[in-house]
Design a protein around this motif. Structure first.
Motif, PDB file in Angstrom:
ATOM      1  N   UNK A 131     -10.687 -10.392 -35.827  1.00 20.91           N
ATOM      2  CA  UNK A 131     -10.561 -12.005 -34.675  1.00 20.91           C
ATOM      3  C   UNK A 131     -11.623 -12.024 -33.716  1.00 20.91           C
ATOM      4  N   UNK A 132     -12.211 -10.429 -33.047  1.00 19.25           N
ATOM      5  CA  UNK A 132     -13.575 -10.612 -32.856  1.00 19.25           C
ATOM      6  C   UNK A 132     -14.355 -10.725 -33.210  1.00 19.25           C
ATOM      7  N   UNK A 133     -14.252 -10.835 -34.397  1.00 23.95           N
ATOM      8  CA  UNK A 133     -15.405 -10.703 -35.766  1.00 23.95           C
ATOM      9  C   UNK A 133     -15.876 -11.906 -36.171  1.00 23.95           C
ATOM     10  N   UNK A 134     -14.913 -12.983 -36.035  1.00 26.05           N
ATOM     11  CA  UNK A 134     -14.429 -14.677 -36.157  1.00 26.05           C
ATOM     12  C   UNK A 134     -14.608 -15.183 -35.354  1.00 26.05           C
ATOM     13  N   UNK A 136     -24.605 -15.934 -45.616  1.00 23.27           N
ATOM     14  CA  UNK A 136     -24.993 -14.276 -44.874  1.00 23.27           C
ATOM     15  C   UNK A 136     -26.202 -13.925 -44.386  1.00 23.27           C
ATOM     16  N   UNK A 137     -26.861 -14.324 -44.236  1.00 24.18           N
ATOM     17  CA  UNK A 137     -27.543 -14.227 -43.542  1.00 24.18           C
ATOM     18  C   UNK A 137     -27.737 -14.126 -41.962  1.00 24.18           C
ATOM     19  N   UNK A 138     -26.877 -15.258 -41.831  1.00 22.08           N
ATOM     20  CA  UNK A 138     -26.902 -15.890 -40.645  1.00 22.08           C
ATOM     21  C   UNK A 138     -25.455 -15.293 -40.254  1.00 22.08           C
ATOM     22  N   UNK A 139     -24.732 -14.722 -41.054  1.00 20.07           N
ATOM     23  CA  UNK A 139     -23.679 -13.869 -40.873  1.00 20.07           C
ATOM     24  C   UNK A 139     -23.864 -12.163 -39.654  1.00 20.07           C
ATOM     25  N   UNK A 140     -25.091 -12.203 -40.510  1.00 16.46           N
ATOM     26  CA  UNK A 140     -25.994 -10.209 -40.116  1.00 16.46           C
ATOM     27  C   UNK A 140     -26.447 -11.247 -38.588  1.00 16.46           C
ATOM     28  N   UNK A 141     -27.274 -12.253 -38.228  1.00 18.10           N
ATOM     29  CA  UNK A 141     -27.687 -12.538 -36.652  1.00 18.10           C
ATOM     30  C   UNK A 141     -26.591 -12.330 -35.363  1.00 18.10           C
ATOM     31  N   UNK A 142     -25.511 -13.388 -36.618  1.00 21.37           N
ATOM     32  CA  UNK A 142     -24.177 -13.555 -35.922  1.00 21.37           C
ATOM     33  C   UNK A 142     -23.533 -12.011 -34.954  1.00 21.37           C
ATOM     34  N   UNK A 143     -23.772 -11.105 -35.911  1.00 18.17           N
ATOM     35  CA  UNK A 143     -23.127  -9.429 -35.679  1.00 18.17           C
ATOM     36  C   UNK A 143     -23.929  -8.964 -35.274  1.00 18.17           C
ATOM     37  N   UNK A 171     -26.358   2.685 -38.095  1.00 17.08           N
ATOM     38  CA  UNK A 171     -25.566   1.244 -37.328  1.00 17.08           C
ATOM     39  C   UNK A 171     -25.195   1.192 -36.572  1.00 17.08           C
ATOM     40  N   UNK A 172     -25.430   0.356 -35.022  1.00 17.87           N
ATOM     41  CA  UNK A 172     -25.117   0.436 -34.188  1.00 17.87           C
ATOM     42  C   UNK A 172     -23.792   0.102 -33.506  1.00 17.87           C
ATOM     43  N   UNK A 173     -23.442   1.052 -32.713  1.00 20.51           N
ATOM     44  CA  UNK A 173     -22.069   1.121 -32.896  1.00 20.51           C
ATOM     45  C   UNK A 173     -21.329  -0.598 -32.900  1.00 20.51           C
ATOM     46  N   UNK A 174     -21.781  -0.616 -31.807  1.00 16.38           N
ATOM     47  CA  UNK A 174     -21.588  -2.268 -31.396  1.00 16.38           C
ATOM     48  C   UNK A 174     -20.975  -3.462 -32.025  1.00 16.38           C
ATOM     49  N   UNK A 175     -21.875  -2.957 -33.619  1.00 17.80           N
ATOM     50  CA  UNK A 175     -22.427  -4.199 -33.873  1.00 17.80           C
ATOM     51  C   UNK A 175     -21.418  -3.786 -34.790  1.00 17.80           C
ATOM     52  N   UNK A 176     -20.569  -2.665 -35.549  1.00 11.36           N
ATOM     53  CA  UNK A 176     -19.601  -2.569 -36.224  1.00 11.36           C
ATOM     54  C   UNK A 176     -18.243  -2.619 -35.769  1.00 11.36           C
ATOM     55  N   UNK A 177     -18.210  -2.272 -33.903  1.00 16.14           N
ATOM     56  CA  UNK A 177     -16.794  -3.021 -33.902  1.00 16.14           C
ATOM     57  C   UNK A 177     -16.537  -4.230 -33.666  1.00 16.14           C
ATOM     58  N   UNK A 178     -17.642  -5.220 -33.490  1.00  8.23           N
ATOM     59  CA  UNK A 178     -17.476  -6.520 -33.516  1.00  8.23           C
ATOM     60  C   UNK A 178     -16.964  -6.872 -35.001  1.00  8.23           C
ATOM     61  N   UNK A 179     -17.114  -5.912 -35.502  1.00  5.76           N
ATOM     62  CA  UNK A 179     -16.661  -6.076 -37.740  1.00  5.76           C
ATOM     63  C   UNK A 179     -15.288  -5.683 -38.401  1.00  5.76           C
ATOM     64  N   UNK A 180     -15.183  -4.612 -37.038  1.00  6.02           N
ATOM     65  CA  UNK A 180     -14.070  -3.746 -37.318  1.00  6.02           C
ATOM     66  C   UNK A 180     -12.489  -4.839 -36.910  1.00  6.02           C
ATOM     67  N   UNK A 181     -12.868  -5.037 -35.610  1.00  9.82           N
ATOM     68  CA  UNK A 181     -11.681  -6.504 -35.097  1.00  9.82           C
ATOM     69  C   UNK A 181     -11.865  -7.670 -36.035  1.00  9.82           C
TER      70      UNK A 181
END
Length: 411
Positions: free
Chosen positions: A115-118, A250-257, A103-113
């Protein structure tokens, strides 16, 4: 020529063995790097190579992986998030460092936080509950007032429902905020609390791989105010329109992140406003979900995840359509687990796949309102939803346990 290695960062008490077995079926040598390998019983019982390592020390992990690469050749690297989602970010960075699929580290980082994810989801127009970020008790109270009680308080980082609580009035809010800020999360550099609208409605568990939705299941939780899982079922009882709406969101989530590689797990509540996304986990779902997906659809998502991790095309096509279900056993009190009876009778019920307890007699039970409160599970499957529900209830009725209350302080 030595068998190439699949590096597993840390382990998993439920799905770790499945990863090890899948890796071996694919002709790989599974090697676990863990802070405490002894906590994963399957490593010793299966004779799996395990190396004690500080999994928070990225330089040490690079050094160990370099040595293993020189000895065996590393085919892929993956691992388990556990309570700390940042561990999966480490996996992503290791894959990048050794030029392996991941996975792309930047995408994982977005999900780990969370607040950032939202923020990313909301900016992309994905429907999410109202939310605020708070760093102190005053901000928690003002955020809850703005959103309107009841609200959910949860740590901005973490998993397994740890620290997540429904606060129905201001007294509960103040008490739980104090617990999070002064107790359980005092060790964090700057504790952050997500204050979130309580989205009421059925809960759905979406499993993705790459940019595709693989399965949509339904789940339920034990008594509020906590969110301890008590039941899961695949597929969810949805009509075509509902399934389509959840899939689209769900697919929109994948694209957004930016999640276009590997496994994902999206939690959705169906509310009077339609589907609201509660959380996106950029990793394989835990608990019994991989087993349930395989039983329901014939897709082994653990096997396919490993294939992606070693650069092999995944096969995500369903081979059959059954209903699978899990029931989680949750204690209703603290104390010492005296006995567990009926497991063999439950396992003998036709259609039961597995009966498993995570604890044994004389184990102290101290509930914390998170995933750790679960003491076991039962899994069932059949071609029919009504039949599966009857099978699992028949098995549950065979199981009994007793708990002796803990002695009061001073006794």
């Amino acid at each position: 020529m030595p068998t190439r290695a699949l590096i597993l960062l840390e382990g998993h008490k439920i799905n770790g063995l499945l990863y090890v077995q899948a890796a071996q079926r694919l002709g790989l040598r599974p090697i676990t790097l863990a802070a405490n390998p002894t906590q994963y019983d399957y490593l010793a019982s299966e004779g799996i190579k395990a190396i004690r390592a500080d999994t928070d020390d990225f330089d040490e992990l690079i050094h160990l992986c370099s040595k293993l690469d020189a000895t065996y050749g590393i085919a892929g690297i993956t691992g388990f998030a556990g309570l700390d989602e940042s561990l999966y970010l480490t996996v992503a960075k290791l894959c990048r460092r050794f030029e392996l699929p991941g996975p792309k580290p930047v995408s994982i980082a977005r999900c780990s936080d969370k607040f950032t994810q939202r923020q990313f989801l909301a900016q992309a127009g994905v429907p999410v509950p109202a939310y605020r970020l708070a760093a102190n008790a005053m901000e928690v109270e003002s955020s809850a007032t703005e959103i309107g009680l009841p609200v959910i308080l949860k740590p901005a980082e973490g998993s397994g429902s740890r620290g997540v609580r429904l606060c129905r009035d201001m007294d509960e809010l103040v008490k739980h905020a104090k617990y999070m800020l002064e107790g359980a999360y005092r060790s964090q550099r700057s504790p952050k609390i997500l204050v979130e609208e309580f989205a009421e409605g059925p809960f759905y568990d979406v499993v993705t791989m790459g940019d595709a939705v693989i399965a949509v299941g339904a789940a339920d939780f034990d008594r509020p105010p906590h969110f301890v899982p008590c039941a899961s079922m695949f597929p969810a009882p949805l009509d075509d329109e509902e399934h389509g709406s959840i899939t689209e969101v769900s697919l929109s989530c994948l694209r957004a992140l930016g999640l276009g590689w590997g496994p994902g797990n999206i939690e959705v509540r169906w509310t009077n406003r339609g589907p609201l996304v509660i959380e996106v986990n950029a990793r394989l779902p835990g608990w019994t979900t991989p087993r349930l997906v395989e039983l329901a659809y014939g897709v082994d998502i653990i096997n396919e995840h490993i294939k992606l991790a070693i650069g092999v095309r995944a096969d995500l096509h369903a081979t059959h359509s059954h209903t699978s279900a899990a029931r989680f056993l949750v204690s209703d009190r603290d104390g010492f687990l005296d006995r567990i009876e009926g497991a063999s009778r439950a396992a003998a019920v036709p259609g039961i796949v597995e009966v498993k307890f995570y604890v044994g007699p004389r184990t102290p039970i101290v509930r914390k309102g998170d995933f750790g409160d679960v003491i076991g599970h039962v899994i069932a499957t059949s071609p029919d939803r009504t039949r599966t529900e009857a099978i699992i209830q028949q098995a549950i009725d065979q199981i009994d346990w007793s708990i002796t209350p803990l002695p009061l302080s001073g006794e």
